[in-house]
Enzyme design. Structure first.
Site, PDB file in Angstrom:
ATOM      1  N   GLY A 199      -6.310  18.695  26.852  1.00  0.00           N
ATOM      2  CA  GLY A 199      -5.944  17.403  27.415  1.00  0.00           C
ATOM      3  C   GLY A 199      -7.113  16.569  27.876  1.00  0.00           C
ATOM      4  O   GLY A 199      -6.941  15.433  28.298  1.00  0.00           O
TER       5      GLY A 199
ATOM      6  N   LYS B 229     -19.966  27.195  25.321  1.00  0.00           N
ATOM      7  CA  LYS B 229     -20.871  26.858  24.225  1.00  0.00           C
ATOM      8  C   LYS B 229     -22.337  27.095  24.587  1.00  0.00           C
ATOM      9  O   LYS B 229     -23.221  26.969  23.737  1.00  0.00           O
ATOM     10  CB  LYS B 229     -20.640  25.412  23.794  1.00  0.00           C
ATOM     11  CG  LYS B 229     -19.288  25.209  23.136  1.00  0.00           C
ATOM     12  CD  LYS B 229     -19.009  23.759  22.825  1.00  0.00           C
ATOM     13  CE  LYS B 229     -17.665  23.630  22.110  1.00  0.00           C
ATOM     14  NZ  LYS B 229     -16.544  24.160  22.883  1.00  0.00           N
TER      15      LYS B 229
ATOM     16  N   VAL C  18     -11.031  22.643  27.342  1.00  0.00           N
ATOM     17  CA  VAL C  18     -10.036  22.157  28.292  1.00  0.00           C
ATOM     18  C   VAL C  18      -8.994  21.336  27.547  1.00  0.00           C
ATOM     19  O   VAL C  18      -9.305  20.327  26.925  1.00  0.00           O
ATOM     20  CB  VAL C  18     -10.701  21.304  29.396  1.00  0.00           C
ATOM     21  CG1 VAL C  18      -9.663  20.810  30.361  1.00  0.00           C
ATOM     22  CG2 VAL C  18     -11.760  22.120  30.110  1.00  0.00           C
TER      23      VAL C  18
ATOM     24  N   HIS D 179     -21.591   6.960  36.332  1.00  0.00           N
ATOM     25  CA  HIS D 179     -22.334   5.831  35.740  1.00  0.00           C
ATOM     26  C   HIS D 179     -21.416   4.880  34.987  1.00  0.00           C
ATOM     27  O   HIS D 179     -21.813   3.766  34.642  1.00  0.00           O
ATOM     28  CB  HIS D 179     -23.433   6.348  34.806  1.00  0.00           C
ATOM     29  CG  HIS D 179     -22.938   6.765  33.454  1.00  0.00           C
ATOM     30  ND1 HIS D 179     -22.209   7.919  33.255  1.00  0.00           N
ATOM     31  CD2 HIS D 179     -23.036   6.165  32.236  1.00  0.00           C
ATOM     32  CE1 HIS D 179     -21.906   8.018  31.968  1.00  0.00           C
ATOM     33  NE2 HIS D 179     -22.386   6.977  31.334  1.00  0.00           N
TER      34      HIS D 179
END
Length: 654
Positions: free
Chosen positions: A476, A419, A474, A320
């Site tokens: 970076g 999470k 993750v 999007h």
């Protein structure tokens, strides 16, 4: 020859055509001088040319100039001259020597001994070669040893890459090379071009003795375990540890302090990445149409890079964000050109909130495999905007899953997160809800969907294999602490950490993408895959590691004069001290030694579909209380904790 910056800088600033004229004029003078010296050596003549000797003085420059132009001697840059350029010079003078000698034999000018045809080219070669070597030393070597150098450097690695790096640095002005470091004990005590080689045990003493500011790792072929051990041994030294720039820059000689790269996120992670299984990678990709949502994001973009190398027939990018889509599309087209891949890459602007658009895309392109990476992932932002988090993460996943199922997609893989396990924040709870949606769909042979107008859709037969891949943070990515810490280090600190005990699992972006592709290939329906990610890492330890490897000392009570402070800002709303990967116990093994399959309870589709109607209504009405009540009802372990608002500008660990 002494180095004189006041002379060199104006010379380097001259336009390129002027520099070439200076070099041409120099070569013509050297050609004439070598003729004069050859007559002096042969017949002891020191005066003006006699008889037909003047023709020799004309012949030398007339032969040399066109030959040197043709062989490209005037395209070389003197301060980057190396062995290859000197070899070209020798070749040019060699051709010149043959023509010059033959000319003297042919014309037999009066007063010109034939031996001049042998003596003059030898003298000419010596003069031209010496001029190039002196120019390189004067313009590059002397400048490289300038007292204005910005750093004193040790190169770790006395192999080919290290030597080439040293050669390139000799042409720059930022560093004074103090020595090489090498693990090979037989090299210790020796030297390369006058630069000493020391062993690893002597590094600390050398850093103190020589005032070293930087250490450059020049070991491209070293295995990850040894590289990590070397980095760990350098961590306590007051030096900036960086890694080798690209070999193209080395070869060109354009190496500056800005070209040196910070350590890879793999170096900061401190463990070897999980090796991919090539068979699993290609199973659902080769020769097929593949669709990726969130293609412009960190994970979605890396998924696309990995997918395209497996040679799908067509890769459909759904995103999007216009600029994100434009960027990844351009990059993928470049990869296709670079590797000679014939993949049709289709960039499509679309929101996962628009089911009609998603269905239109899926019916048009008929993807065999869908990777759903589009999501809101930033914990504080979703915590402040729970309705948008639900609409995007839960119903965006439902919309994409429904479109894939109705168009006959064979596989659907959700990019999930650790999470989602016993979450304390809305983001994690919405990702677990997305998992529940796919688990319920996977367990159903036929499905009816509740439509926004309150009616139900026709019954659809489910032939799609749904799977979820759950992993930790993750390194970076756009939400990682690494880019934020690097920015804070550039700004002089402080490094902001929310709590001293905040601990996270970490992996690299390529590693995460490969996991998603491999795990999806093993799916049988409703699978929740997790990665054996090794030991979790404390965020404060990562901050210390980055500061130390950047050459900074830490400022604390024990060292009040240090360079960088680590500031504890307080937990953010919804943030947990520790993350988990499993809700239940006893995970199953898979065909990949580092990928596990979780056993997780879920709600059957008819019951879940009814609750989703209420959740959609609550999200549309922005009813935060109703949203959290439904999440607490369905998501195991979700227990939102009221937390005092944290200070601004804190790292995003999620």
């Amino acid at each position: 020859m002494p180095f004189n910056k006041s002379i060199i800088d104006p010379l380097l600033a001259l336009p390129r055509p002027v520099k070439r004229l200076v070099v041409v004029a120099l070569d013509l003078v050297l050609a004439l001088a070598s003729v004069w010296f050859s007559f002096y050596l042969r017949i002891d003549q020191t005066g003006w040319p006699q008889h037909q000797q003047k023709y020799v003085y004309l012949l030398a420059p007339l032969l040399a100039f066109p030959l040197f132009v043709h062989l490209g001697l005037y395209r070389a840059i003197f301060r980057y001259t190396g062995l290859a350029a000197l070899a070209t010079t020798a070749k040019a003078v060699g051709v010149y020597a043959v023509l010059f000698f033959l000319s003297l034999l042919l014309f037999q000018w009066v007063g010109v001994p034939r031996s001049v045809g042998l003596i003059q080219p030898i003298l000419f070669l010596l003069l031209v070669g010496t001029s190039r070597a002196l120019a390189r030393f004067w313009l590059a070597g002397g400048a490289g040893r300038s007292s204005h150098a910005e750093g004193r450097l040790l190169i770790y690695g006395a192999g080919e890459a290290g030597v080439q790096t040293a050669s390139a640095l000799g042409m720059a002005r930022q560093f004074v090379l103090r020595g090489f470091i090498d693990d090979d004990k037989t090299k210790a005590g020796r030297s390369i071009n006058g630069v000493d080689i020391i062993g690893p045990d002597d590094v600390a003493a050398a850093v103190e003795r020589m005032g070293v500011t930087d250490i450059l790792l020049a070991m491209p072929s070293l295995d990850r375990a040894r590289r990590n051990a070397i980095i760990a041994s350098l961590r306590e030294l007051p030096v900036h540890v960086r890694t080798l720039p690209g070999m193209v820059d080395l070869a060109s000689g354009r190496v500056t302090v800005q070209d040196f790269q910070e350590l890879d996120v793999e170096d900061l992670l401190g463990r070897a990445p999980v090796p991919p299984d090539s068979t699993l990678l290609a199973r659902n990709l080769a020769g097929k149409t593949v669709l990726v949502t969130g293609a412009g994001g960190s994970i979605g973009g890396e998924l696309c890079r990995q997918i395209i190398l497996e040679k799908p027939r067509q890769l459909v990018l759904v995103e999007h964000n216009e600029f994100g889509l434009y960027t990844i599309h351009r990059e993928l087209e470049g990869l296709c050109a670079e590797h000679g891949l014939r993949v049709n890459v289709v960039p499509l602007l679309a929101s996962v909130g628009n089911f009609g658009r998603l269905k239109e895309i899926c019916l048009l392109y008929r993807p065999a495999t869908v990777y759903h990476a589009a999501a809101y992932k930033h914990v504080p932002l979703v915590e402040s905007n729970p309705a948008e988090g639900v609409l995007n993460n839960v119903f965006g996943t439902l919309n994409m899953a429904r479109a894939a199922m109705e168009s006959g997609a064979a596989h659907f893989v959700l990019v999930s997160t650790d999470k989602a396990v016993r979450p304390t924040n809305v983001m994690g709870a919405t990702k677990r809800m997305a998992e529940l949606v796919l688990q319920a769909l996977a367990a159903s042979t036929s499905v009816r969907f509740h439509l926004p107008d309150g009616t139900q859709s026709a019954e659809f037969r489910n032939n799609t294999v749904f799977a979820m891949v759950r992993f930790g943070n993750v390194l970076g990515s756009s939400g990682s602490v690494v880019p934020l810490f690097r920015k804070q280090l550039r700004d002089g600190g402080p490094l902001t950490v929310t709590h001293e005990e905040v601990t996270r699992y970490f992996m690299t972006i390529p590693e995460a993408a490969q996991l998603v592709l491999q795990a999806g290939a093993m799916a049988r329906g409703g699978d929740v895959f997790v990665l054996d990610m090794g030991q979790p890492v404390k965020i404060i330890d990562l901050a210390r590691r980055m500061a130390q490897l950047s050459g900074f000392t830490l400022r604390d009570e024990r060292n009040p004069d240090g360079d960088i402070e680590i500031k504890i800002t307080g937990l953010r709303p919804g943030e947990k001290l520790y993350e988990e990967l499993l809700i239940g116990d006893n995970p199953e093994g898979t065909a990949h030694e580092r990928i596990m399959k979780a056993r997780e309870d879920f709600v059957v589709w008819p019951e879940l579909a009814t609750v989703l109607v209420d959740m959609r209504q609550a999200a549309i009405q922005d009813n935060e209380t109703a949203i959290k009540r439904i999440l607490m009802q369905l998501v195991h372990g979700y227990n939102p904790q009221p937390v005092e608002p944290a200070a601004a500008c804190v790292p995003v660990e999620g």
